[in-house]
Structure formats: structure tokens, C-alpha cells
Design an enzyme around this catalytic site. Structure first.
Site, PDB file in Angstrom:
ATOM      1  N   TYR A 134       4.898   4.309   0.504  1.00 25.86           N
ATOM      2  CA  TYR A 134       4.484   3.095   0.752  1.00 25.86           C
ATOM      3  C   TYR A 134       3.504   2.340  -0.225  1.00 25.86           C
ATOM      4  O   TYR A 134       3.769   1.151  -0.688  1.00 25.86           O
ATOM      5  CB  TYR A 134       3.344   3.203   2.265  1.00 25.86           C
ATOM      6  CG  TYR A 134       2.485   2.160   2.219  1.00 25.86           C
ATOM      7  CD1 TYR A 134       2.725   0.889   2.486  1.00 25.86           C
ATOM      8  CD2 TYR A 134       0.907   2.556   1.983  1.00 25.86           C
ATOM      9  CE1 TYR A 134       1.658  -0.222   2.623  1.00 25.86           C
ATOM     10  CE2 TYR A 134       0.112   1.459   2.276  1.00 25.86           C
ATOM     11  CZ  TYR A 134       0.372   0.115   2.407  1.00 25.86           C
ATOM     12  OH  TYR A 134      -0.620  -0.789   2.687  1.00 25.86           O
ATOM     13  N   THR A 153      -3.208  -3.624  -0.935  1.00 23.13           N
ATOM     14  CA  THR A 153      -4.013  -2.451  -0.655  1.00 23.13           C
ATOM     15  C   THR A 153      -4.629  -1.771  -1.849  1.00 23.13           C
ATOM     16  O   THR A 153      -4.163  -1.778  -2.818  1.00 23.13           O
ATOM     17  CB  THR A 153      -3.048  -1.352   0.123  1.00 23.13           C
ATOM     18  OG1 THR A 153      -3.703  -0.163   0.592  1.00 23.13           O
ATOM     19  CG2 THR A 153      -1.857  -1.003  -0.564  1.00 23.13           C
ATOM     20  N   ASP A 154      -5.768  -0.879  -1.459  1.00 21.12           N
ATOM     21  CA  ASP A 154      -6.153  -0.082  -2.326  1.00 21.12           C
ATOM     22  C   ASP A 154      -5.412   1.133  -2.834  1.00 21.12           C
ATOM     23  O   ASP A 154      -5.567   1.844  -3.877  1.00 21.12           O
ATOM     24  CB  ASP A 154      -7.744   0.346  -2.053  1.00 21.12           C
ATOM     25  CG  ASP A 154      -7.672   1.232  -0.905  1.00 21.12           C
ATOM     26  OD1 ASP A 154      -6.590   1.510  -0.262  1.00 21.12           O
ATOM     27  OD2 ASP A 154      -9.064   1.553  -0.219  1.00 21.12           O
ATOM     28  N   GLU A 155      -4.623   1.381  -2.114  1.00 23.76           N
ATOM     29  CA  GLU A 155      -3.410   2.611  -2.319  1.00 23.76           C
ATOM     30  C   GLU A 155      -2.849   2.495  -3.285  1.00 23.76           C
ATOM     31  O   GLU A 155      -2.342   3.601  -3.969  1.00 23.76           O
ATOM     32  CB  GLU A 155      -2.869   3.060  -0.756  1.00 23.76           C
ATOM     33  CG  GLU A 155      -3.734   3.218   0.463  1.00 23.76           C
ATOM     34  CD  GLU A 155      -2.944   3.842   1.343  1.00 23.76           C
ATOM     35  OE1 GLU A 155      -2.050   4.611   1.235  1.00 23.76           O
ATOM     36  OE2 GLU A 155      -3.203   3.694   2.703  1.00 23.76           O
ATOM     37  N   LYS A 197       4.074  -1.213  -2.395  1.00 22.61           N
ATOM     38  CA  LYS A 197       3.085  -2.527  -2.378  1.00 22.61           C
ATOM     39  C   LYS A 197       2.739  -2.522  -3.829  1.00 22.61           C
ATOM     40  O   LYS A 197       2.795  -3.812  -4.223  1.00 22.61           O
ATOM     41  CB  LYS A 197       1.772  -1.886  -1.734  1.00 22.61           C
ATOM     42  CG  LYS A 197       2.020  -1.959  -0.007  1.00 22.61           C
ATOM     43  CD  LYS A 197       2.499  -3.380   0.349  1.00 22.61           C
ATOM     44  CE  LYS A 197       1.172  -4.325   0.267  1.00 22.61           C
ATOM     45  NZ  LYS A 197       1.355  -5.721   1.020  1.00 22.61           N
TER      46      LYS A 197
END
Length: 359
Positions: free
Chosen positions: A165, A139-141, A169
Site C-alpha cells: 500500500y 499518507t505518512d506511511e 502511494k
């Protein structure tokens, strides 16, 4: 239709994983064999696999990515040529409530899956070893928040996760890259911006808003609605993953983004206006009247956006759907599949508090 590969797809009954499978079987290249491994937690659903082939071409197995004997058996019995790793806990709000499932699945589970795939890969003979791939979908997060005027995040940028979260990741990404660099394991990592489209679990922002619009409920937006995201239609993401899997360079990272950025407030207003065209209200009324601003969530990142020029130049990928067309397709899917949504509610999903969105 061209046929290729024997793939193990983890989390294949979830949102992005199931769309990836449907895309492969519809557009090709059609897998010689696809094995879906999913533990069927709250967001993984057998209904998402309806319409896929059964038997020799596609096999569903209920199980966990951390079950190394099971994963090892599936890899060897099916002569798997690549793993596409979607399985993850993904909802930021849930990670704030409890980080434990995210650590267990995203970190420990992913490491155990990686160990199983690495051990299998080491046993393969020369040509099969060269052909094998491990595609880790991230993810970009993990990069944290961008400011309003900052350029999109490039590959190789430092990680700065804000939520449990995103931290989980990030940890799994580091393990995958460590195995690639230390052992020469043929892994690839992708970072994608916010997905939307069919089969997305209704706690996420866009399906939640669509269902609330259809059911005449409030439309909750965190804070003042100024937080910005880059939205990509899930089929565009899946096409990008297909290109990375088939033509990407092992050891590389690829960013996947549409460039269709907008604030959360602008996104909800677009949904309101599109619904107004599809199902008009009486004169003088607007779906925007239902927008309700609610208390912001802790650590809410202001903006995400990734620089996807590398995948566009190297692999020739680009998104097909505009944001408006993708939203129209998504609204149509949820209108036509109310039984799917109701089944989730019957499973105990119906949480009525206003804070169930991913920003």
C-alpha cells in the site's frame, strides 16, 4: 455563505472524501460546483453522500479515475478549476494479501487521472490556467517507520515504504511531483497521519474496535500493542485540505498531523474506558478484559509521526479536536448509525478473522 470553486473530487463517496464534501457544504466556502467521481468499490458508498445537495451544486458520477475519456469530459463540461484526489486503495492488510488492486488504482489509475488533468490544464486560457489546482492526498506511511525517540518526519524526507500500500502511494506521489517539476503543473501534495471519525469503513482499527465493543466481541491488537500512531480527527484533516487547496503554494508538500500520538494498546484502552463511561458494565468488570493480542502482521511499521509546523505557520491551520473528544464523537456516530454498518455487512463485509486492523 461564501462560494468558491468548481471541484472534481475523486473518491468522494469514501471516508475522507465524503467528510471533505460535508465540511465544505456545512462550513464553506461552499463550492460553486462539486463533482464526485467514485467507482463505489467496497469502501465507497452512496450512503456517505446523504445530506449533500443534488443537481447543479453537487453531482455524483459513478466511474473510475483511470477512465480518461470520462474524466476529460467531466473536466471540460463542468469547467473544473481543481481536482482533489482522494481515490485510493488504502488498507495495508489487503495490500499484503494482493498488491494488484493497489498498483492498478493507486499507481496506474492516479497516473491516468494526472494525464487527464494535465491535458485539460494545458488547454485553459491564462487566468483559468493560473487558478487551476491538483491536490493529491497522500499518507505518512510512504516514509516508513520512525524509532521511538526520533523527531517527526519533515517535508522532503526520503521515502522508505514498508507495505505494498505505502509503495503504491509513494509511486503516485512521485508522478505528481514529476509533472509539477517537469511541466509546471500546479499540483500540491499532502501527507496526513492516521484518520478516524464518521463513515470510516469498519475494517480500520478505530471503527472495528468500537463495533466490537458494542457487540461484545474481542478487541484484537497486533503484536504487543506497542506500535505508535499519530491520530487525527477526519474533520481536522479536511479543514487542512481546504486551506491547502485555497491558499497553498503549487509545487509544495504539506504535512498534516495532530501530534496526538499513542500506542495501539493505549488507544484501545482509551476506547474501552470511554465506552465504560457511556455504557457501564457491572461492578468489577472492564471492557479491557476483551483485549486480545494476535500475531503481528508482516512488515508492521513501529511508528509514524509527521512534522506539521509548515502548514501551521504558513496557512494558520491547527487541529480543533483533542483525541478524547474526537473518539467520543466517533463512538457516538457509530452508535447512532448502526444501519450504515449493517448495510456493509449485508454487502458481504462481515469478515470475522481477528486481523482486520490498520495500525
Amino acid at each position: 455563505m461564501e462560494q468558491t470553486g468548481r471541484w472534481l473530487i475523486t473518491g468522494g463517496a469514501g471516508f475522507i472524501g465524503s467528510n471533505f464534501l460535508h465540511l465544505l457544504f456545512a462550513e464553506g466556502p461552499r463550492p460553486e460546483k462539486a463533482v464526485t467521481l467514485d467507482k463505489l468499490a467496497y469502501a465507497g458508498r452512496r450512503e456517505n453522500l446523504v445530506g449533500l445537495p443534488n443537481g447543479e451544486t453537487h453531482q455524483f458520477v459513478q466511474g473510475e479515475i483511470g477512465d480518461q475519456p470520462l474524466v476529460g469530459r467531466l473536466l471540460r463540461e463542468n469547467r473544473i478549476e481543481g481536482v482533489i484526489h482522494f481515490a485510493a486503495e488504502t488498507h495495508v492488510d489487503r495490500s499484503i494479501e494482493s498488491a494488484q488492486p493497489f498498483v492498478e488504482t493507486n499507481v496506474v489509475g492516479s497516473w491516468r487521472l494526472l494525464e487527464s488533468a494535465w491535458g485539460y490544464w494545458r488547454e485553459l486560457p491564462g487566468e483559468e490556467k493560473e487558478r487551476f489546482r491538483f491536490l493529491h492526498v497522500s499518507t505518512d506511511e510512504v516514509y516508513g517507520s520512525l524509532g521511538a525517540g526520533e523527531d517527526p518526519t519533515p517535508e522532503g524526507a526520503p521515502y522508505d515504504p514498508s507495505s505494498p500500500y505505502a509503495a503504491s502511494k509513494a509511486a503516485s506521489d512521485h508522478f505528481v511531483r514529476a509533472y509539477a517539476r517537469t511541466f509546471g503543473f500546479p499540483a500540491l501534495v499532502t501527507h496526513c497521519s492516521n484518520n478516524y471519525g464518521p463513515r470510516q469503513f469498519p475494517e480500520k482499527m478505530i471503527p472495528l474496535m468500537i463495533l466490537n465493543l458494542l457487540e461484545e466481541k474481542p478487541l484484537p491488537i497486533y503484536g504487543d500493542g506497542s506500535n505508535r500512531r499519530d491520530w487525527i480527527y477526519v474533520e481536522d484533516h479536511c479543514r487542512a485540505l481546504r486551506e491547502v487547496l485555497l491558499r497553498g503554494r503549487p509545487g509544495e508538500t504539506y504535512h498534516i498531523g495532530s501530534g496526538a500520538g499513542c500506542s495501539n494498546r493505549e488507544l484501545v484502552e482509551r476506547l474501552c474506558d470511554l465506552m465504560g463511561e457511556l455504557r457501564p458494565l457491572p461492578p468489577g468488570r472492564s471492557y479491557r478484559e476483551r483485549i486480545a493480542y494476535v500475531a503481528d502482521r508482516p512488515g508492521h511499521d513501529f511508528r509514524y509521526a509527521v512534522d506539521s509546523s509548515k502548514i501551521r505557520h504558513e496557512l494558520g491551520w491547527k487541529p480543533r479536536e483533542t483525541l478524547e473528544d474526537g473518539l467520543l464523537r466517533t463512538i457516538a456516530w457509530y452508535r447512532e448509525n448502526r444501519e450504515w454498518c449493517e448495510a456493509i455487512r449485508q454487502d458481504g463485509f462481515a469478515r470475522e478473522r481477528l486481523g482486520l486492523l490498520r495500525g
